[in-house]
Design a protein around this motif. Structure first.
Motif, mmCIF file in Angstrom:
data_model
loop_
_atom_site.group_PDB
_atom_site.id
_atom_site.type_symbol
_atom_site.label_atom_id
_atom_site.label_comp_id
_atom_site.label_asym_id
_atom_site.label_seq_id
_atom_site.Cartn_x
_atom_site.Cartn_y
_atom_site.Cartn_z
ATOM 1 N N CYS A 51 -2.019 0.771 -3.564
ATOM 2 C CA CYS A 51 -3.055 -0.240 -3.775
ATOM 3 C C CYS A 51 -3.443 -0.914 -2.462
ATOM 4 C CB CYS A 51 -2.558 -1.295 -4.771
ATOM 5 S SG CYS A 51 -3.846 -2.458 -5.278
ATOM 6 N N PRO A 52 -4.727 -0.926 -2.126
ATOM 7 C CA PRO A 52 -5.183 -1.639 -0.930
ATOM 8 C C PRO A 52 -5.373 -3.130 -1.235
ATOM 9 C CG PRO A 52 -7.046 -0.616 -2.001
ATOM 10 C CD PRO A 52 -5.827 -0.258 -2.829
ATOM 11 N N VAL A 53 -5.828 -3.882 -0.275
ATOM 12 C CA VAL A 53 -6.231 -5.267 -0.516
ATOM 13 C C VAL A 53 -7.493 -5.258 -1.370
ATOM 14 C CG1 VAL A 53 -7.122 -7.367 0.569
ATOM 15 C CG2 VAL A 53 -5.172 -6.164 1.580
ATOM 16 N N THR A 54 -7.503 -6.062 -2.419
ATOM 17 C CA THR A 54 -8.616 -6.068 -3.362
ATOM 18 C C THR A 54 -9.439 -7.351 -3.322
ATOM 19 O OG1 THR A 54 -7.058 -6.832 -5.054
ATOM 20 C CG2 THR A 54 -7.496 -4.463 -4.950
ATOM 21 N N ASN A 55 -8.861 -8.426 -2.797
ATOM 22 C CA ASN A 55 -9.594 -9.696 -2.772
ATOM 23 C C ASN A 55 -8.989 -10.601 -1.702
ATOM 24 O OD1 ASN A 55 -10.261 -12.619 -3.686
ATOM 25 N ND2 ASN A 55 -11.583 -11.327 -4.956
ATOM 26 N N VAL A 56 -9.856 -11.282 -0.958
ATOM 27 C CA VAL A 56 -9.416 -12.259 0.042
ATOM 28 C C VAL A 56 -10.270 -13.508 -0.095
ATOM 29 C CG1 VAL A 56 -9.282 -12.814 2.504
ATOM 30 C CG2 VAL A 56 -8.564 -10.558 1.703
ATOM 31 N N ASN A 57 -9.602 -14.656 -0.065
ATOM 32 C CA ASN A 57 -10.293 -15.950 -0.022
ATOM 33 C C ASN A 57 -9.779 -16.692 1.195
ATOM 34 O OD1 ASN A 57 -11.322 -18.581 -0.535
ATOM 35 N ND2 ASN A 57 -11.455 -18.085 -2.711
ATOM 36 N N THR A 58 -10.650 -16.935 2.153
ATOM 37 C CA THR A 58 -10.265 -17.569 3.411
ATOM 38 C C THR A 58 -11.079 -18.836 3.619
ATOM 39 O OG1 THR A 58 -9.405 -15.675 4.646
ATOM 40 C CG2 THR A 58 -10.559 -17.329 5.920
ATOM 41 N N THR A 59 -10.406 -19.926 3.978
ATOM 42 C CA THR A 59 -11.078 -21.189 4.275
ATOM 43 C C THR A 59 -10.510 -21.760 5.562
ATOM 44 O OG1 THR A 59 -11.485 -21.725 1.949
ATOM 45 C CG2 THR A 59 -11.504 -23.549 3.496
ATOM 46 N N HIS A 60 -11.383 -22.174 6.449
ATOM 47 C CA HIS A 60 -10.964 -22.882 7.656
ATOM 48 C C HIS A 60 -11.863 -24.101 7.847
ATOM 49 C CE1 HIS A 60 -10.869 -23.868 12.010
ATOM 50 N NE2 HIS A 60 -9.583 -23.632 11.849
ATOM 51 N N ILE B 100 -4.571 -13.561 -0.169
ATOM 52 C CA ILE B 100 -4.826 -12.122 -0.080
ATOM 53 C C ILE B 100 -4.177 -11.435 -1.269
ATOM 54 C CG2 ILE B 100 -4.599 -10.072 1.384
ATOM 55 C CD1 ILE B 100 -3.629 -13.240 3.031
ATOM 56 N N LYS B 101 -4.987 -10.728 -2.051
ATOM 57 C CA LYS B 101 -4.486 -10.057 -3.249
ATOM 58 C C LYS B 101 -4.512 -8.542 -3.064
ATOM 59 C CE LYS B 101 -5.782 -13.625 -6.592
ATOM 60 N NZ LYS B 101 -6.268 -14.661 -5.657
ATOM 61 N N SER B 102 -3.422 -7.909 -3.465
ATOM 62 C CA SER B 102 -3.349 -6.442 -3.528
ATOM 63 C C SER B 102 -3.190 -6.059 -4.994
ATOM 64 C CB SER B 102 -2.172 -5.925 -2.687
ATOM 65 O OG SER B 102 -2.338 -6.245 -1.321
ATOM 66 N N GLY B 103 -4.312 -6.108 -5.725
ATOM 67 C CA GLY B 103 -4.324 -5.751 -7.138
ATOM 68 C C GLY B 103 -3.267 -6.493 -7.936
ATOM 69 N N GLN C 62 0.841 -1.205 0.000
ATOM 70 C CA GLN C 62 0.000 0.000 0.000
ATOM 71 C C GLN C 62 0.880 1.261 0.000
ATOM 72 O OE1 GLN C 62 -0.773 2.623 2.373
ATOM 73 N NE2 GLN C 62 -2.079 3.357 0.707
ATOM 74 N N ASN C 63 1.932 1.253 0.804
ATOM 75 C CA ASN C 63 2.823 2.417 0.869
ATOM 76 C C ASN C 63 3.564 2.639 -0.445
ATOM 77 O OD1 ASN C 63 2.203 3.080 3.548
ATOM 78 N ND2 ASN C 63 3.732 1.670 4.357
ATOM 79 N N LYS C 64 3.957 1.558 -1.113
ATOM 80 C CA LYS C 64 4.759 1.681 -2.338
ATOM 81 C C LYS C 64 3.915 1.983 -3.574
ATOM 82 C CE LYS C 64 8.601 -1.296 -0.893
ATOM 83 N NZ LYS C 64 9.272 -2.617 -1.055
ATOM 84 N N THR C 65 2.680 1.474 -3.599
ATOM 85 C CA THR C 65 1.885 1.575 -4.828
ATOM 86 C C THR C 65 0.573 2.322 -4.662
ATOM 87 O OG1 THR C 65 0.604 -0.468 -4.473
ATOM 88 C CG2 THR C 65 2.796 -0.699 -5.477
#
Length: 530
Positions: A214-223, A381-384, A209-212
């Protein structure tokens, strides 16, 4: 008209008090922090009590007394005599909503007489709100297990589903009111906030986020925790129940609602944070599970006679009993919106039903870790176009206490791996993929490594409580204080509301409104359009 909940409180005043009221820490370094434990169930026996005993040997903490319900008096007394004989033991009646007045008086007298500093609330979550309000009225610092609360029949009653958000608001109001007169901390034990691997991940998110920008754009979590329960157990089991009308989301699910929130929060900026969150959920409940594996299947798996001796109910009887039971699996779609536009997506899959090691009919005494339960956890976790982080933790063994020493390989008890993919050419970095193991993360955070990583992490909240009491950390340093749980608590409430509306034939979309105007933490509220 939309159905809404609001938070009417003096948040601005309350939140500016954080870290400003004086605390007497002059002798804290010389005096062990004094803990009162409420709830001596499987989780407390495996985590709080062993860690408190270790901290007591280090001269940093002492367990003054433990409280549990009267129906467990014999077994808890035997356990206490073997495990923590120097602490007092007290018993109260079981309750879930309002605390009886004489119980509150008894607990207040106990806390005053023993000069307790912290109370740990490790009870059935239906009673969390009642115990939390008592502890606040007594002016105590608090550690509370997750979830902050749940309610009976949250799978079938809209009022109870909304009640999860209401409970949070009531506790926060009481906490902020206390801060006007006395500074205390109220820590929620969402222990992945103390996990070095997740802290490492948050740093990587913030770095991008600091360098580009870009925030987090997509998360897929499974437990999935691989808890295979036999049909009769689904009806009768009282630990991590389904028969009270709640299930996986209220059991371990809150950890992952909070963790997903933490991922997105790490990449937020004032210009790129959501003002609304859209929640849609789907559940598999016990009647759906009964269609996956029925009596005929169990008879083939275990033998006609052997299964017949262990199962009390026919499929028809089970179907009737299961009608109002809680969820076994949950799939949750979360959309983050700003000014009506979707800016990020999350998929959260919470499962009891998955790979397990159980191959027996009758359950053992240990229903927490000892019934064939195996943990599989995955986060992506994807940041664009700049970064994807994959966290993978998968066990193959269910007898964790027998498998030490444990390494960090796939399938072992300590398996935990982070893969970081980066657009290295755009970022002027050397390589597109780096893999970090448990040992890498331990070196980064100087973590204590013996034993099981997941169990060591659970000591983190006790360490933070002690550092707060000693004056080493301020309220603003706390990783999991109550004021930062508004969003995940409201998402949890919205998940149950969405399920109920779906079952009733209405739109399953529920909105969590997020207001950042009132201090360092967002204020959430719920709305549903009919």
């Amino acid at each position: 008209m939309p159905h809404t909940t609001t938070q009417d409180r003096s948040t601005s005043e309350g939140r500016t008090l954080q870290g400003t009221l004086p605390r007497d820490c002059s002798n804290a370094e010389k005096t062990p922090v004094r803990f009162l434990l409420i709830g001596v169930g499987p989780h407390a026996k495996r985590t709080y009590i062993p860690h408190l005993k270790a901290l007591e040997q280090e001269g940093r903490a002492t367990l003054l007394a433990a409280v549990d319900v009267q129906e467990h008096q014999q077994s808890i007394t035997e356990y206490q005599q073997k495990t923590f004989p120097n602490a007092e033991l007290h018993f109260v009646p079981f309750f879930t909503t309002e605390m009886p007045t004489y119980v509150a008086l008894k607990l207040s007298q106990l806390a005053t007489r023993l000069d307790a500093s912290f109370v740990i609330i490790a009870t059935e979550p239906l009673a969390h709100t009642a115990y939390g309000l008592w502890a606040l009225s007594a002016g105590l610092n608090i550690i509370m297990d997750k979830p902050v609360s749940t309610r009976k029949n949250v799978c079938t009653s809209l009022d109870e589903a909304y009640g999860i958000a209401t409970d949070y608001n009531v506790l926060l109001d009481a906490y902020l009111n206390l801060q006007r007169y006395k500074e205390t901390c109220f820590l929620v034990n969402s222990h992945r906030r103390y996990h070095p691997g997740f802290q490492f991940t948050l740093q990587k998110i913030a770095d991008i986020q600091n360098k580009t920008g870009c925030p987090v754009t997509n998360v897929n979590t499974t437990h999935c925790d691989g808890q295979w329960r036999m049909p009769t157990e689904i009806v009768d089991q009282r630990y991590h129940t389904y028969n009270m009308g709640y299930g996986k989301v209220s059991h371990s699910g809150y950890h992952f609602l909070d963790t997903v929130y933490q991922f997105f929060k790490a990449g937020f900026t004032q210009q790129k944070r959501p003002d609304q969150i859209e929640v849609v959920s789907s559940f598999v409940q016990p009647n759906g599970f009964l269609m996956q594996l029925n009596t005929s299947d169990y008879q083939k798996l275990f033998g006609l006679d052997e299964y017949g001796r262990s199962c009390k109910y026919s499929d028809d009887e089970l179907k009737a009993l299961y009608a109002s039971f809680g969820e076994i699996d949950a799939s949750i779609q979360v959309t983050f919106l700003r000014e009506g536009e979707a800016i990020a997506l999350a998929q959260i899959n919470l499962q009891h039903n998955g790979f397990a090691r159980r191959h027996w009919l009758l359950p053992p005494m240990d229903l927490y870790k000892g019934n064939g339960r195996v943990k599989h956890e995955l986060h992506e976790i994807k940041s664009g176009p700049f970064q994807t982080i994959a966290i993978n933790s998968k066990q193959a063994n269910d007898k964790h206490d027998r498998s030490r020493p444990s390494d960090a390989k796939l399938g072992s008890d300590n398996h935990f791996e982070i893969q970081v993919f980066r657009n290295c050419d755009m970022l002027a970095e050397a390589e597109p993929l780096r893999t970090f193991t448990v040992s890498d993360i331990d070196k980064e955070f100087r973590s204590k490594t013996p034993g099981l990583l997941s169990e060591n992490v659970k000591r983190g909240i006790l360490e933070e409580a002690i550092e707060y009491t000693e004056g080493i950390k301020s309220l603003n340093d706390m990783r999991s204080n109550l004021a930062d749980h508004s969003v995940p608590c409201h998402i949890m409430s919205a998940i149950y509301i969405s399920h109920i509306r779906r079952k009733a034939g209405f739109s399953p979309i529920v909105h969590v409104n997020v207001d950042y105007r009132d201090g360092m933490f967002p204020k959430a509220s719920l709305s549903v359009k009919y």
